[in-house]
Motif scaffolding. Sequence first.
Motif, PDB file in Angstrom:
ATOM      1  N   GLY A   9       0.969  -1.269   0.124  1.00  0.00           N
ATOM      2  CA  GLY A   9       0.286   0.583  -0.405  1.00  0.00           C
ATOM      3  C   GLY A   9       0.869   1.111  -0.592  1.00  0.00           C
ATOM      4  N   GLY A  10       0.575   1.917  -0.152  1.00  0.00           N
ATOM      5  CA  GLY A  10       0.913   3.438  -0.008  1.00  0.00           C
ATOM      6  C   GLY A  10      -0.106   4.422  -0.468  1.00  0.00           C
ATOM      7  N   LEU A  11       0.568   5.432  -1.092  1.00  0.00           N
ATOM      8  CA  LEU A  11      -0.026   6.858  -2.212  1.00  0.00           C
ATOM      9  C   LEU A  11       0.807   7.429  -3.489  1.00  0.00           C
ATOM     10  CD1 LEU A  11      -1.462   9.892  -1.376  1.00  0.00           C
ATOM     11  CD2 LEU A  11       1.049  10.282  -0.758  1.00  0.00           C
ATOM     12  N   VAL A  12      -0.583   7.312  -3.674  1.00  0.00           N
ATOM     13  CA  VAL A  12      -0.062   7.307  -5.894  1.00  0.00           C
ATOM     14  C   VAL A  12      -0.978   8.611  -5.780  1.00  0.00           C
ATOM     15  CG1 VAL A  12      -1.530   5.613  -6.168  1.00  0.00           C
ATOM     16  CG2 VAL A  12       0.006   6.082  -7.755  1.00  0.00           C
ATOM     17  N   GLN A  13      -0.896   8.643  -6.955  1.00  0.00           N
ATOM     18  CA  GLN A  13      -1.465   9.853  -7.938  1.00  0.00           C
ATOM     19  C   GLN A  13      -2.491   9.684  -8.544  1.00  0.00           C
ATOM     20  OE1 GLN A  13       0.919  12.482 -10.214  1.00  0.00           O
ATOM     21  NE2 GLN A  13       1.218  14.249  -8.283  1.00  0.00           N
ATOM     22  N   ALA A  14      -3.902  10.297  -8.570  1.00  0.00           N
ATOM     23  CA  ALA A  14      -4.884   9.817  -9.654  1.00  0.00           C
ATOM     24  C   ALA A  14      -4.332   8.770 -11.050  1.00  0.00           C
ATOM     25  CB  ALA A  14      -5.833  10.402  -9.501  1.00  0.00           C
ATOM     26  N   LYS A  94      -9.400   5.254  -2.729  1.00  0.00           N
ATOM     27  CA  LYS A  94      -8.497   4.751  -1.143  1.00  0.00           C
ATOM     28  C   LYS A  94      -9.808   4.500  -0.419  1.00  0.00           C
ATOM     29  CE  LYS A  94      -7.767   8.399   2.387  1.00  0.00           C
ATOM     30  NZ  LYS A  94      -7.813   9.953   2.829  1.00  0.00           N
ATOM     31  N   ALA A  95      -8.595   3.647   0.555  1.00  0.00           N
ATOM     32  CA  ALA A  95      -8.832   2.688   1.024  1.00  0.00           C
ATOM     33  C   ALA A  95      -8.122   1.654   2.018  1.00  0.00           C
ATOM     34  CB  ALA A  95     -10.556   1.538   0.757  1.00  0.00           C
ATOM     35  N   VAL A  96      -8.524   0.728   3.224  1.00  0.00           N
ATOM     36  CA  VAL A  96      -7.403   0.397   3.819  1.00  0.00           C
ATOM     37  C   VAL A  96      -8.067  -0.973   2.794  1.00  0.00           C
ATOM     38  CG1 VAL A  96      -7.382  -1.134   5.207  1.00  0.00           C
ATOM     39  CG2 VAL A  96      -7.250   1.295   5.714  1.00  0.00           C
ATOM     40  N   TYR A  97      -7.260  -2.347   2.165  1.00  0.00           N
ATOM     41  CA  TYR A  97      -7.398  -3.001   1.883  1.00  0.00           C
ATOM     42  C   TYR A  97      -6.303  -4.037   2.361  1.00  0.00           C
ATOM     43  CZ  TYR A  97      -8.458  -0.272  -2.644  1.00  0.00           C
ATOM     44  OH  TYR A  97      -9.099   0.113  -2.965  1.00  0.00           O
ATOM     45  N   TYR A  98      -7.854  -5.619   2.188  1.00  0.00           N
ATOM     46  CA  TYR A  98      -7.648  -6.829   3.405  1.00  0.00           C
ATOM     47  C   TYR A  98      -6.972  -7.563   2.519  1.00  0.00           C
ATOM     48  CZ  TYR A  98      -8.991  -3.660   7.483  1.00  0.00           C
ATOM     49  OH  TYR A  98      -9.224  -2.548   7.968  1.00  0.00           O
ATOM     50  N   THR A 125      -3.532   4.896  -0.824  1.00  0.00           N
ATOM     51  CA  THR A 125      -4.032   6.800  -0.757  1.00  0.00           C
ATOM     52  C   THR A 125      -4.086   7.141  -2.097  1.00  0.00           C
ATOM     53  OG1 THR A 125      -3.898   7.168   1.575  1.00  0.00           O
ATOM     54  CG2 THR A 125      -4.031   8.394  -0.262  1.00  0.00           C
ATOM     55  N   VAL A 126      -5.355   7.353  -2.445  1.00  0.00           N
ATOM     56  CA  VAL A 126      -5.026   8.074  -3.964  1.00  0.00           C
ATOM     57  C   VAL A 126      -5.398   9.598  -4.346  1.00  0.00           C
ATOM     58  CG1 VAL A 126      -5.458   8.233  -6.390  1.00  0.00           C
ATOM     59  CG2 VAL A 126      -6.116   6.154  -4.781  1.00  0.00           C
ATOM     60  N   SER A 127      -4.738  10.454  -3.705  1.00  0.00           N
ATOM     61  CA  SER A 127      -4.267  11.544  -4.093  1.00  0.00           C
ATOM     62  C   SER A 127      -5.455  12.490  -5.499  1.00  0.00           C
ATOM     63  CB  SER A 127      -3.474  12.394  -3.977  1.00  0.00           C
ATOM     64  OG  SER A 127      -2.248  12.390  -5.199  1.00  0.00           O
ATOM     65  N   SER A 128      -5.470  13.301  -5.904  1.00  0.00           N
ATOM     66  CA  SER A 128      -6.420  13.902  -7.039  1.00  0.00           C
ATOM     67  C   SER A 128      -5.750  15.025  -7.680  1.00  0.00           C
ATOM     68  CB  SER A 128      -8.687  14.499  -6.560  1.00  0.00           C
ATOM     69  OG  SER A 128      -8.052  15.313  -6.089  1.00  0.00           O
TER      70      SER A 128
END
Length: 128
Positions: A9-14, A94-98, A125-128
């Motif tokens: 997981g992590g942060l990525v742009q749309a 964007k969510a917690v993935y299980y 997390t997906v930033s717009s």
Amino acid sequence: QVRLVESGGGLVQAGGSLRLSCTPSGRTFSTSTMAWFRQTPGEKREFVASTRWISGYRYYPDYTNSVKGRFTISRDSAKNTLSLQMSSLKPEDKAVYYCAASDGNDLASTSAQDYAYWGQGTQVTVSS
């Protein structure tokens, strides 16, 4: 003790991509159904994708409509791992993935209550 451990997981742009992995320990799930769910605050855990063992086909994938064509679920039975390749990510992903696994075989279910084993979750997390 059976454990499922997610990573990736992590942060990525749309529009970007991420790959999630799930590594079980304590038992093998080669003929169990394994799946990915996701959850946002205040919401129920939502089905994303699953793979079900079908003799002759091997693993049959299933996806919720909102991720079809963007996400790909796969399994490596030799390594006993589950992956989720996510592309063209949107802010609503964007969510917690299980990661989840069934206790028995041949489970075809999108309901979280039907899965016996769960990982601790990984944040996407997906930033717009």
